[in-house]
Design an enzyme around this catalytic site. Structure first.
Site, PDB file in Angstrom:
ATOM      1  N   GLY A 277      33.124  31.399  59.626  1.00 28.68           N
ATOM      2  CA  GLY A 277      33.015  29.953  59.862  1.00 28.68           C
ATOM      3  C   GLY A 277      32.948  29.690  61.362  1.00 28.68           C
TER       4      GLY A 277
ATOM      5  N   ASP B 281      26.064  33.295  53.402  1.00 29.85           N
ATOM      6  CA  ASP B 281      27.137  32.718  52.590  1.00 29.85           C
ATOM      7  C   ASP B 281      28.329  33.682  52.591  1.00 29.85           C
ATOM      8  OD1 ASP B 281      28.825  31.731  50.688  1.00 29.85           O
ATOM      9  OD2 ASP B 281      27.260  31.370  49.180  1.00 29.85           O
ATOM     10  N   ALA B 282      29.379  33.288  53.283  1.00 29.71           N
ATOM     11  CA  ALA B 282      30.543  34.174  53.449  1.00 29.71           C
ATOM     12  C   ALA B 282      31.255  34.464  52.127  1.00 29.71           C
ATOM     13  CB  ALA B 282      31.524  33.543  54.429  1.00 29.71           C
TER      14      ALA B 282
ATOM     15  N   TYR C  87      46.127  22.449  56.915  1.00 34.65           N
ATOM     16  CA  TYR C  87      46.555  21.132  57.390  1.00 34.65           C
ATOM     17  C   TYR C  87      47.668  20.627  56.473  1.00 34.65           C
ATOM     18  CZ  TYR C  87      46.604  16.327  58.986  1.00 34.65           C
ATOM     19  OH  TYR C  87      47.019  15.122  59.500  1.00 34.65           O
TER      20      TYR C  87
ATOM     21  N   TYR D 223      45.681  13.913  51.094  1.00 32.12           N
ATOM     22  CA  TYR D 223      45.483  15.302  51.518  1.00 32.12           C
ATOM     23  C   TYR D 223      46.470  16.276  50.855  1.00 32.12           C
ATOM     24  CZ  TYR D 223      43.672  19.129  54.193  1.00 32.12           C
ATOM     25  OH  TYR D 223      43.072  20.314  54.519  1.00 32.12           O
TER      26      TYR D 223
ATOM     27  N   LYS E  71      45.136  24.337  49.909  1.00 29.89           N
ATOM     28  CA  LYS E  71      45.808  24.874  51.107  1.00 29.89           C
ATOM     29  C   LYS E  71      47.112  25.585  50.726  1.00 29.89           C
ATOM     30  CE  LYS E  71      42.873  23.751  54.341  1.00 29.89           C
ATOM     31  NZ  LYS E  71      41.985  24.811  54.864  1.00 29.89           N
TER      32      LYS E  71
ATOM     33  N   THR F  45      35.631  16.765  62.548  1.00 27.21           N
ATOM     34  CA  THR F  45      34.657  17.859  62.511  1.00 27.21           C
ATOM     35  C   THR F  45      33.646  17.502  61.427  1.00 27.21           C
ATOM     36  OG1 THR F  45      35.893  19.053  60.839  1.00 27.21           O
ATOM     37  CG2 THR F  45      36.419  19.582  63.131  1.00 27.21           C
TER      38      THR F  45
HETATM   39  P1  NAD Z   1      33.568  22.667  60.296  1.00 23.22           P
HETATM   40  O1  NAD Z   1      32.758  21.938  59.329  1.00 23.22           O
HETATM   41  O2  NAD Z   1      33.471  22.296  61.733  1.00 23.22           O
HETATM   42  O3  NAD Z   1      33.329  24.242  60.179  1.00 23.22           O
HETATM   43  C1  NAD Z   1      33.170  24.877  58.950  1.00 23.22           C
HETATM   44  C2  NAD Z   1      32.536  26.222  59.156  1.00 23.22           C
HETATM   45  O4  NAD Z   1      32.396  26.857  57.880  1.00 23.22           O
HETATM   46  C3  NAD Z   1      31.104  26.153  59.739  1.00 23.22           C
HETATM   47  O5  NAD Z   1      30.933  27.207  60.657  1.00 23.22           O
HETATM   48  C4  NAD Z   1      30.208  26.390  58.518  1.00 23.22           C
HETATM   49  O6  NAD Z   1      28.949  26.981  58.808  1.00 23.22           O
HETATM   50  C5  NAD Z   1      31.092  27.376  57.779  1.00 23.22           C
HETATM   51  N1  NAD Z   1      30.745  27.527  56.365  1.00 23.22           N
HETATM   52  C6  NAD Z   1      30.762  26.591  55.391  1.00 23.22           C
HETATM   53  N2  NAD Z   1      30.386  27.144  54.220  1.00 23.22           N
HETATM   54  C7  NAD Z   1      30.153  28.453  54.473  1.00 23.22           C
HETATM   55  C8  NAD Z   1      29.751  29.550  53.671  1.00 23.22           C
HETATM   56  N3  NAD Z   1      29.522  29.421  52.356  1.00 23.22           N
HETATM   57  N4  NAD Z   1      29.567  30.744  54.280  1.00 23.22           N
HETATM   58  C9  NAD Z   1      29.762  30.897  55.612  1.00 23.22           C
HETATM   59  N5  NAD Z   1      30.170  29.898  56.404  1.00 23.22           N
HETATM   60  C10 NAD Z   1      30.369  28.697  55.843  1.00 23.22           C
HETATM   61  O7  NAD Z   1      35.095  22.496  59.770  1.00 23.22           O
HETATM   62  P2  NAD Z   1      36.535  22.598  60.432  1.00 23.22           P
HETATM   63  O8  NAD Z   1      37.152  21.262  60.338  1.00 23.22           O
HETATM   64  O9  NAD Z   1      36.512  23.326  61.717  1.00 23.22           O
HETATM   65  O10 NAD Z   1      37.268  23.482  59.326  1.00 23.22           O
HETATM   66  C11 NAD Z   1      37.589  24.842  59.488  1.00 23.22           C
HETATM   67  C12 NAD Z   1      38.939  25.104  58.847  1.00 23.22           C
HETATM   68  O11 NAD Z   1      39.940  24.379  59.563  1.00 23.22           O
HETATM   69  C13 NAD Z   1      39.026  24.639  57.384  1.00 23.22           C
HETATM   70  O12 NAD Z   1      39.751  25.572  56.643  1.00 23.22           O
HETATM   71  C14 NAD Z   1      39.811  23.351  57.493  1.00 23.22           C
HETATM   72  O13 NAD Z   1      40.496  23.018  56.335  1.00 23.22           O
HETATM   73  C15 NAD Z   1      40.762  23.704  58.630  1.00 23.22           C
HETATM   74  N6  NAD Z   1      41.400  22.542  59.269  1.00 23.22           N
HETATM   75  C16 NAD Z   1      40.632  21.492  59.701  1.00 23.22           C
HETATM   76  C17 NAD Z   1      41.275  20.390  60.260  1.00 23.22           C
HETATM   77  C18 NAD Z   1      40.480  19.199  60.728  1.00 23.22           C
HETATM   78  O14 NAD Z   1      41.057  18.113  60.854  1.00 23.22           O
HETATM   79  N7  NAD Z   1      39.214  19.323  61.011  1.00 23.22           N
HETATM   80  C19 NAD Z   1      42.677  20.374  60.407  1.00 23.22           C
HETATM   81  C20 NAD Z   1      43.398  21.483  59.991  1.00 23.22           C
HETATM   82  C21 NAD Z   1      42.760  22.565  59.413  1.00 23.22           C
END
Ligand code: NAD
Length: 376
Positions: free
Chosen positions: A47, A110-111, A225, A235, A244, A275
């Site tokens: 990701g 696709d991871a 989160y 959430y 989560k 994001t």
């Molecule tokens: P983001 O949308 O910025 O990034 C998501 C990433 O996942 C991207 O790089 C996307 O290409 C990749 N991705 C999605 N589907 C994929 C797949 N099938 N194969 C490969 N890559 C794939 O999101 P983010 O907010 O940075 O979220 C990342 C993590 O952080 C998540 O687990 C999210 O729950 C967690 N998080 C986010 C927040 C927030 O407020 N944004 C807070 C706490 C935790």
């Protein structure tokens, strides 16, 4: 340049130059900090193309000088259509790494597929990467096909048990409206856990370990989160929170798997930030808008890069035991959850109306941050 068009928190247009400039800004910011001498040397980021994953990759490479392999799922450009923002972010990252003579390689795949796990293993071997000492799991996805059953599961953003009514903010316009969400069905809860829970993280740990690609003392970190009680209904007590919880409990299972390598899997609880993934969560946006205003005024606001830099510098690689909470989680949401911060957010949320949101909250900051994700 096409004018940005945003629907439901998703911008349909992309400005490649703007995306690439944002990545370079992060890289320059990280380079401006003291080098992370005790940081990781070889990092896999799942990701990697945006948000927290991209920030982690920037800190690993440009803070700690690590070689990085990244995986993300982005749409490439066609003759008629621009790529998704993360595609350009990856290009900018790889170009800057090459200029700095840091190894980096990015797989767009696709991871969740076993083929992708094999492709990462093959690529690491081809490139002579002996092993990874840090694996960041930062996927946020709407769906996942279970590699064992072939069934495609979808995640849902819904409350559990009862309907939820509240105000939601359109991040792009700052317009507040009422919304009612129906409670998730058992299938929707299960689907969200399948997509955003720990099942896939465990499969990565197993595959990398079996391939001998995990270093002695390896760390595997996934992001979570929690948030304050005022957001639990949407959430933490909803479908996403259920997923989560599953992710968090999987950390123990992965830690057991990594024990012979003196390795450890941990979940790091991050702050809420805008994001691509989070901007589509209803109701949360009002909270985030108030939170940005309060945290900025108090001088404790952080973006993805600051959060990841603090994770590396003050938690993972600070030397000694990594401080964790009673459930073994690393906490980077400490400033968000500070009592004084939450008291002021609650005071705003109690008074907020469509007319005063822009004055009480940080609608403009949220809008700018959303647009920046798409290069505008
Ligand atoms: P983001 O949308 O910025 O990034 C998501 C990433 O996942 C991207 O790089 C996307 O290409 C990749 N991705 C999605 N589907 C994929 C797949 N099938 N194969 C490969 N890559 C794939 O999101 P983010 O907010 O940075 O979220 C990342 C993590 O952080 C998540 O687990 C999210 O729950 C967690 N998080 C986010 C927040 C927030 O407020 N944004 C807070 C706490 C935790």
């Amino acid at each position: 340049m096409k004018a940005p068009r945003v629907i439901g928190g998703v911008c349909l247009t992309v400005n490649p130059k703007g995306c690439m400039a944002s990545v370079r800004r992060w890289i320059n910011e990280e380079r401006g900090r003291p080098p992370l001498l005790s940081g990781p040397k070889s990092v896999l980021v799942l990701g990697c193309s945006g948000g927290y994953g991209l920030a982690a990759r920037v800190v690993a490479a440009f803070g700690a000088g690590a070689q990085t392999l990244g995986v993300s799922f982005e749409r490439p450009p066609t003759l008629k259509r621009r790529a998704t923002p993360g595609w350009y972010n990856n290009l900018a990252f790889d170009a800057a790494a090459a200029e700095a003579e840091l190894f980096s390689e990015t797989l767009v795949a696709d991871a969740f597929l076993d083929e992708t796990r094999q492709a990462v293993i093959d690529r690491a071997r081809e490139r002579g990467i002996p092993h990874f000492d840090l694996v960041i799991y930062s996927l946020a996805a709407p769906q996942r096909t279970d590699p064992v059953t072939g069934v495609t599961h979808r995640s849902a953003i819904k409350p559990i048990g009862q309907p939820l009514s509240g105000q939601t903010m359109d991040v792009a316009s700052g317009v507040l409206s009422d919304v009612t969400l129906t409670p998730a069905t058992p299938e929707e809860i299960e689907g969200t856990v399948k997509v955003m829970g720990g099942e896939d993280w465990l499969l990565w740990a197993r595959a990398l370990k079996e391939a001998g690609l995990l270093a002695d003392g390896v760390r595997m970190v996934a992001l979570s989160y929690i948030g304050p009680s005022s957001t639990y209904a949407i959430y933490r007590s909803g479908t996403l929170g259920r997923a989560k919880e599953h992710l968090e409990s999987t950390a123990d299972e992965i830690s057991r798997l990594l024990a012979p390598l003196n390795g450890r899997a941990q979940v790091s609880v991050q702050k809420a930030l805008i994001t691509r993934a989070s901007s589509v969560i209803p109701i949360m946006s009002v909270y985030v808008c108030a939170m940005y205003r309060v945290m900025k005024a108090k001088g404790v606001h952080e973006g993805c890069l600051e959060q990841m830099d603090r994770l590396f510098r003050e938690r993972l690689y600070a030397g000694g035991e990594v401080p964790v909470d009673e459930a073994g989680r690393i906490r980077l949401d400490d400033w968000e959850l500070r009592a004084d911060v939450q008291a002021e957010i609650e005071a705003i949320l109690a008074r907020v109306t469509p007319d005063n949101l822009a004055e009480l909250g940080d609608t403009e900051g949220c809008r700018r941050e959303l647009m920046a994700l798409y290069g505008f």
